[in-house]
Scaffold this motif. Structure first.
Motif, PDB file in Angstrom:
ATOM      1  N   ILE A 180      42.154  44.900  38.212  1.00 49.54           N
ATOM      2  CA  ILE A 180      43.604  44.631  38.213  1.00 49.54           C
ATOM      3  C   ILE A 180      43.861  43.138  38.363  1.00 49.54           C
ATOM      4  N   CYS A 181      43.000  42.464  39.116  1.00 50.55           N
ATOM      5  CA  CYS A 181      43.189  41.012  39.277  1.00 50.55           C
ATOM      6  C   CYS A 181      43.063  40.313  37.920  1.00 50.55           C
ATOM      7  N   GLU A 182      42.084  40.733  37.151  1.00 50.88           N
ATOM      8  CA  GLU A 182      41.864  40.078  35.865  1.00 50.88           C
ATOM      9  C   GLU A 182      42.848  40.566  34.785  1.00 50.88           C
ATOM     10  N   GLY A 221      45.511  42.881  35.054  1.00 48.29           N
ATOM     11  CA  GLY A 221      46.921  43.098  35.387  1.00 48.29           C
ATOM     12  C   GLY A 221      47.608  41.824  35.810  1.00 48.29           C
ATOM     13  N   ILE A 222      46.945  41.062  36.687  1.00 48.17           N
ATOM     14  CA  ILE A 222      47.591  39.864  37.236  1.00 48.17           C
ATOM     15  C   ILE A 222      47.215  38.629  36.420  1.00 48.17           C
ATOM     16  N   TRP A 223      46.190  38.743  35.588  1.00 51.36           N
ATOM     17  CA  TRP A 223      45.698  37.619  34.781  1.00 51.36           C
ATOM     18  C   TRP A 223      45.151  36.504  35.671  1.00 51.36           C
ATOM     19  N   GLU A 224      44.557  36.860  36.802  1.00 53.80           N
ATOM     20  CA  GLU A 224      44.073  35.802  37.699  1.00 53.80           C
ATOM     21  C   GLU A 224      42.548  35.696  37.743  1.00 53.80           C
ATOM     22  N   ASN A 225      41.857  36.837  37.756  1.00 52.81           N
ATOM     23  CA  ASN A 225      40.395  36.765  37.728  1.00 52.81           C
ATOM     24  C   ASN A 225      39.792  36.035  38.929  1.00 52.81           C
ATOM     25  N   ILE A 226      40.242  36.411  40.111  1.00 52.49           N
ATOM     26  CA  ILE A 226      39.787  35.727  41.331  1.00 52.49           C
ATOM     27  C   ILE A 226      38.555  36.409  41.924  1.00 52.49           C
ATOM     28  N   ILE A 227      38.580  37.758  41.993  1.00 49.99           N
ATOM     29  CA  ILE A 227      37.487  38.446  42.682  1.00 49.99           C
ATOM     30  C   ILE A 227      36.548  39.113  41.689  1.00 49.99           C
ATOM     31  N   ASN A 228      35.309  39.304  42.124  1.00 54.52           N
ATOM     32  CA  ASN A 228      34.336  39.970  41.268  1.00 54.52           C
ATOM     33  C   ASN A 228      33.190  40.486  42.128  1.00 54.52           C
ATOM     34  N   ARG A 236      33.591  39.998  46.099  1.00 54.32           N
ATOM     35  CA  ARG A 236      33.761  38.721  46.788  1.00 54.32           C
ATOM     36  C   ARG A 236      34.629  37.771  45.977  1.00 54.32           C
ATOM     37  N   MET A 237      35.161  36.798  46.676  1.00 51.08           N
ATOM     38  CA  MET A 237      35.770  35.665  45.997  1.00 51.08           C
ATOM     39  C   MET A 237      34.636  34.699  45.650  1.00 51.08           C
ATOM     40  N   PRO A 238      34.844  33.800  44.687  1.00 52.31           N
ATOM     41  CA  PRO A 238      33.767  32.899  44.305  1.00 52.31           C
ATOM     42  C   PRO A 238      33.194  32.154  45.509  1.00 52.31           C
ATOM     43  N   HIS A 297      42.972  29.679  44.906  1.00 51.83           N
ATOM     44  CA  HIS A 297      43.674  30.116  43.698  1.00 51.83           C
ATOM     45  C   HIS A 297      44.196  31.537  43.783  1.00 51.83           C
ATOM     46  N   CYS A 298      43.743  32.293  44.790  1.00 52.87           N
ATOM     47  CA  CYS A 298      44.292  33.641  44.951  1.00 52.87           C
ATOM     48  C   CYS A 298      45.760  33.494  45.303  1.00 52.87           C
ATOM     49  N   ILE A 299      46.610  34.185  44.561  1.00 46.28           N
ATOM     50  CA  ILE A 299      48.042  33.998  44.757  1.00 46.28           C
ATOM     51  C   ILE A 299      48.610  34.950  45.791  1.00 46.28           C
ATOM     52  N   GLY A 300      47.737  35.785  46.363  1.00 43.19           N
ATOM     53  CA  GLY A 300      48.197  36.669  47.433  1.00 43.19           C
ATOM     54  C   GLY A 300      49.131  37.763  46.974  1.00 43.19           C
ATOM     55  N   CYS A 301      48.992  38.190  45.732  1.00 41.32           N
ATOM     56  CA  CYS A 301      49.932  39.183  45.212  1.00 41.32           C
ATOM     57  C   CYS A 301      49.723  40.551  45.849  1.00 41.32           C
ATOM     58  N   GLY A 302      48.519  40.803  46.307  1.00 38.40           N
ATOM     59  CA  GLY A 302      48.259  42.070  46.989  1.00 38.40           C
ATOM     60  C   GLY A 302      47.935  43.224  46.061  1.00 38.40           C
ATOM     61  N   ALA A 303      47.855  42.976  44.773  1.00 42.12           N
ATOM     62  CA  ALA A 303      47.592  44.074  43.843  1.00 42.12           C
ATOM     63  C   ALA A 303      46.222  44.703  44.101  1.00 42.12           C
ATOM     64  N   CYS A 304      45.243  43.875  44.440  1.00 40.96           N
ATOM     65  CA  CYS A 304      43.897  44.400  44.686  1.00 40.96           C
ATOM     66  C   CYS A 304      43.898  45.319  45.907  1.00 40.96           C
ATOM     67  N   ALA A 305      44.634  44.900  46.950  1.00 42.27           N
ATOM     68  CA  ALA A 305      44.693  45.714  48.167  1.00 42.27           C
ATOM     69  C   ALA A 305      45.428  47.027  47.877  1.00 42.27           C
ATOM     70  N   THR A 321      42.392  44.211  52.744  1.00 46.28           N
ATOM     71  CA  THR A 321      43.705  44.133  53.391  1.00 46.28           C
ATOM     72  C   THR A 321      44.189  42.701  53.315  1.00 46.28           C
ATOM     73  N   MET A 322      45.496  42.554  53.273  1.00 43.04           N
ATOM     74  CA  MET A 322      46.073  41.215  53.229  1.00 43.04           C
ATOM     75  C   MET A 322      46.176  40.734  54.670  1.00 43.04           C
ATOM     76  N   VAL A 323      45.650  39.556  54.959  1.00 40.50           N
ATOM     77  CA  VAL A 323      45.642  39.103  56.349  1.00 40.50           C
ATOM     78  C   VAL A 323      46.534  37.885  56.574  1.00 40.50           C
TER      79      VAL A 323
HETATM   80  S1  SF4 Z   1      45.690  39.088  45.887  1.00 36.24           S
HETATM   81 FE1  SF4 Z   1      43.973  40.143  44.866  1.00 36.24          FE
HETATM   82  S2  SF4 Z   1      44.735  40.703  42.849  1.00 36.24           S
HETATM   83 FE2  SF4 Z   1      46.117  39.136  43.654  1.00 36.24          FE
HETATM   84  S3  SF4 Z   1      45.285  37.202  42.902  1.00 36.24           S
HETATM   85 FE3  SF4 Z   1      44.378  37.508  44.927  1.00 36.24          FE
HETATM   86  S4  SF4 Z   1      42.460  38.525  44.509  1.00 36.24           S
HETATM   87 FE4  SF4 Z   1      43.672  38.734  42.633  1.00 36.24          FE
END
Ligand code: SF4
Ligand code: SF4
Ligand code: FES
Lengths: 662, 77
Positions: free
Chosen positions: A142-144, A146-153, A164-166, A173-181, A190-192
């Motif tokens: 979903i990060c890649e 859905g959100i077009w961010e590609n932060i975690i893998n 993990r994050m890189p 660069h994680c925008i904290g959208c919470g979609a992954c959680a 979890t979002m902390v």
């Molecule tokens: S909160 Fe999750 S889904 Fe959103 S950008 Fe960060 S790692 Fe990606």
């Protein structure tokens, strides 16, 4: 509508028609047939990691086990979701999972479903955490995708494989959208961190996630905002005769396909948000990369262009120029010079019509030959405006200034330039033809900042749906929508996620035009940030206070009365005979049906005059109705009662308003 | 919603968004949308007040003398 090929398959003895290329899992879910699936979500591409969704597929030649989440239906097959072979295989998979993650609830539930009490194995890497990561890969997809961010893998292999994050870092660069959680089935993420400390961060995120889900599921079929942004409106406005062509004379043109969204799509950078707003999954602000400029100070250089969006494209049609490279270039230079593409395009459309009508000539423009369609001259004028030189010094000051200047210095006929100079309160019109929508004429004319549609866009409601036929209906729409859209401004929010994607159940609501599901989301958003619960009405009353205060401010600055809500006639009806004759059937029918005049035997000039008399009177009646609905005097000034009701009856406000008869 | 305020002028006529429109046997919602060139994607269709789901536009046949509302929502900046 495109024909969809249906294929009939059999699942557990039931015949089921299925759209070609949908997966067996999708077909089963749609028909309430349960297949366990851990790594599947309709929000992301299939991944076939968990292997729980296996089924047996018999295509008539042989039967085989496949993962149903990524098996596309292309021919009539027979599917067994719980044959002995399937059950045996699925049970082993689940047993392995349970032995590794014995306390993860979703695994425990599924194990129970296939009647596993206890696994027979002991897993070497057993993880007792109830929120352990089960490696489904939903989060990174979903990060890649859905959100077009590609932060975690995933990192590593085997027992130490993990999300993990890189470099195991806190990713800036994680925008904290919470979609992954949100999508994680185990609670492993979890979002902390909530740096802005909202009252209830989860409430805010949930409201945002609903929009994200709709964008991922529906956008491509709805407005394709992620693909082409508002450019999709070019061909739509043309189809409804609403795309301004040649200074709003016409609403469509044979060359529109040359600047349609399909063409722009070939220029736009794909699959990446342009950074308009971090984490916005509507991502409608498009960009053109490596665009080589053909004029101006950066001629020959390759640049990145932010846009173009609908207004910039519509503005080009308004200048009679149907060349995508021109649009991108004038977009770039307007941005570079700090000019608004709408004001530039509408202003130049006016210049072009004046040129064709003889108000201007080469001598007056300092050598510029600038009729409609004059691409190079339009760009040259843009550079002159940027440099503050030549005719650019006059055109750059906008239509209100030009009208006066042309009358005083070039002997222009004041009636003509005032009819065709498309501005109100000194601001140029944005790019929609309003002639057939009285409500929209009001939407532009009454708007506090000038001729902008961002207070109310009512053309479809009024002209196409015929939903607001009476003056009272139009006035109600011109109350609600401006107040609602002002609310976005109050909160610093963008309005597009409100109605450029539609919730699945919107059609079933009482007032779909208001998109009640999304209004509810904004209530939650506001409450989540501030802790103050809201309703649709309470949001509107926030705006009403500010909106009326703004009107008072306009009054103070000399722009807040009825005379200032006047519009150029071009926005209400055909100014010239040519314009009338281009839509003669429509106007003749209106004369006889609405105005009650028999047009046969009348000359076109007479018809233009009769139509004008009628439409101008209609506009005045509209103002009466809107002012009444808003609690303003007939001169457009908020009454003392209204100010009191809204709690903005400050002494200096009262003094000012009283002076103007409020 | 406008359903009912303007009635079909004659046999073999329907009212689409308050406009008299010709009807023919077997005409579906998709046919009407195509005929009117309603290419905007956010539509809500009601036949005589009854909501027609999007995936039934191809199969929903419009009866003679029906009132069809094809409500366009809004989009754009
Ligand atoms: S909160 Fe999750 S889904 Fe959103 S950008 Fe960060 S790692 Fe990606
Ligand atoms: S963190 Fe959650 S969503 Fe991501 S792979 Fe692990 S279980 Fe799946
Ligand atoms: S859902 Fe199909 S393999 Fe996981």
């Amino acid at each position: 509508m495109t024909e969809i090929e249906m294929i009939t398959i059999t699942i557990d003895g039931r015949s089921i028609p299925v759209k070609r290329d949908s997966t067996i899992l999708e077909a089963a879910l749609e028909n309430n047939i349960f297949i366990p699936a851990l790594c599947h979500s309709e929000l992301v591409e299939p991944y076939a990691a968990c292997r729980l969704c296996i089924v047996e597929v018999d295509d008539g030649r042989r039967a085989k086990l496949v993962t149903s989440c990524n098996y596309p239906v292309r021919k009539p097959v027979t599917v067994y979701t719980s044959s002995d072979k399937v059950l045996r295989n699925r049970t082993i998979t689940l047993e392995m999972m349970l032995s590794r993650w014995p306390n993860v609830q979703i695994i425990k539930d599924l194990a129970k479903f296939v009647r596993i009490e206890k696994p027979r194995y002991k897993h070497p890497a057993v993880d007792l955490n109830p929120n352990a990561c089960i490696l489904c890969g939903l989060c990174m997809r979903i990060c890649e995708q859905g959100i077009w961010e590609n932060i975690i893998n995933f990192t590593n292999r085997g027992a130490v494989r993990a999300v993990r994050m890189p470099y195991d870092s806190d990713q800036p660069h994680c925008i904290g959208c919470g979609a992954c959680a949100e999508i994680c089935p185990t609670g492993a993420i979890t979002m902390v961190d909530d740096p802005n400390q909202p009252f209830d961060a989860d409430m805010v995120r949930r409201a945002g996630m609903r929009i994200t889900e709709e964008m991922i599921k529906f956008d491509e079929e709805q407005c394709d905002m992620r693909g082409v942004g508002t450019a999709h409106l070019v061909e739509i406005m043309d189809a409804y005769d609403l795309l301004p062509v040649m200074n709003y004379r016409y609403g469509k043109h044979a060359d529109t396909p040359k600047i349609s969204s399909d063409v722009l799509r070939t220029f736009f950078t794909k699959g990446k948000p342009d950074g308009c707003w971090l984490g916005c999954t509507m991502a409608c602000a498009k960009a053109v990369e490596d665009f080589q400029l053909s004029t101006g100070p950066y001629k020959g250089e390759k640049v990145l262009v932010d846009g173009p969006e609908y207004e910039t494209l519509g503005g080009s049609a308004n200048m009679g120029i149907f060349d995508p490279r021109f649009v991108i270039e004038y977009n770039f230079y307007c941005d570079t010079y700090g000019l608004d593409t709408i004001s530039f395009a509408t202003g130049v459309s006016f210049v072009m019509e004046c040129y064709e009508a003889g108000v201007l000539d080469k001598e007056k423009t300092g050598g510029l030959e600038i009729p409609f369609g004059a691409r190079d001259a339009a760009l040259e004028l843009l550079h002159q405006i940027g440099r503050g030189e030549g005719f650019g010094l006059i055109a750059g000051k906008g239509i209100r200034y030009m009208k006066k200047y042309f009358v005083e210095n070039f002997g222009a006929d004041p009636d003509f330039v005032f009819d065709i100079g498309m501005e109100a309160k000194g601001m140029e019109y944005s790019e929609y033809v309003t002639k057939e929508s009285l409500a929209q004429q009001g939407g532009y004319g009454i708007a506090l900042k000038g001729a902008q549609h961002d207070e109310a866009w009512l053309i479809f409601m009024d002209m196409v749906n015929k939903q607001i036929p009476t003056f009272a209906d139009k006035a109600e729409a011109l109350h609600y929508f401006p107040m609602w859209r002002t609310w976005f401004g109050l909160c610093g929010l963008c309005k597009l996620p409100w109605n450029d994607v539609e919730p699945a159940d919107n059609a079933e609501t009482d007032e779909p035009a208001k998109v009640p599901g999304h209004v509810q989301g904004y209530c939650e958003f506001f409450e989540g940030v501030t802790g103050k619960p809201q309703t649709m009405d309470s949001l509107i009353s926030m705006s009403e206070k500010v909106y009326n205060f703004q009107r008072v401010f306009n009054l103070k600055m000399g722009f807040g009365k009825r005379e200032h809500d006047a519009i150029p006639y071009r926005s209400a009806g055909p100014v010239t005979v040519t314009e009338y004759e281009s839509r003669q059937d429509r106007y003749d029918a209106q004369l006889s049906e609405e105005v009650g005049i028999d047009p046969s035997g009348m000359s076109s000039e007479e018809k233009v005059t009769a139509m004008r008399k009628y439409r101008e009177a209609q506009y005045e009646q509209l103002l009466d109705a809107v002012y009444k609905r808003r609690g303003w005097t007939n001169d457009g000034v908020p009454t003392l009662d209204k100010l009191q009701e809204l709690g903005i009856d400050f002494p200096d406000v009262i003094e000012l308003v009283k002076k103007h008869g409020g | 919603m406008q359903a009912g305020t303007i009635v079909p002028a004659a046999d073999s006529m329907i009212v689409v968004n308050s406009e008299q429109t010709e009807w023919s046997r077997g005409k579906t919602v998709s046919d009407v949308i195509k005929e009117k060139n309603y290419i905007f994607p956010l539509l809500i269709v009601r036949i005589n007040g009854k909501l027609i789901p999007r995936d039934e536009y191809d199969s929903s046949v419009v009866p003679d003398e029906a009132t069809v509302d094809i409500i366009h929502l809004m989009s754009g900046g």
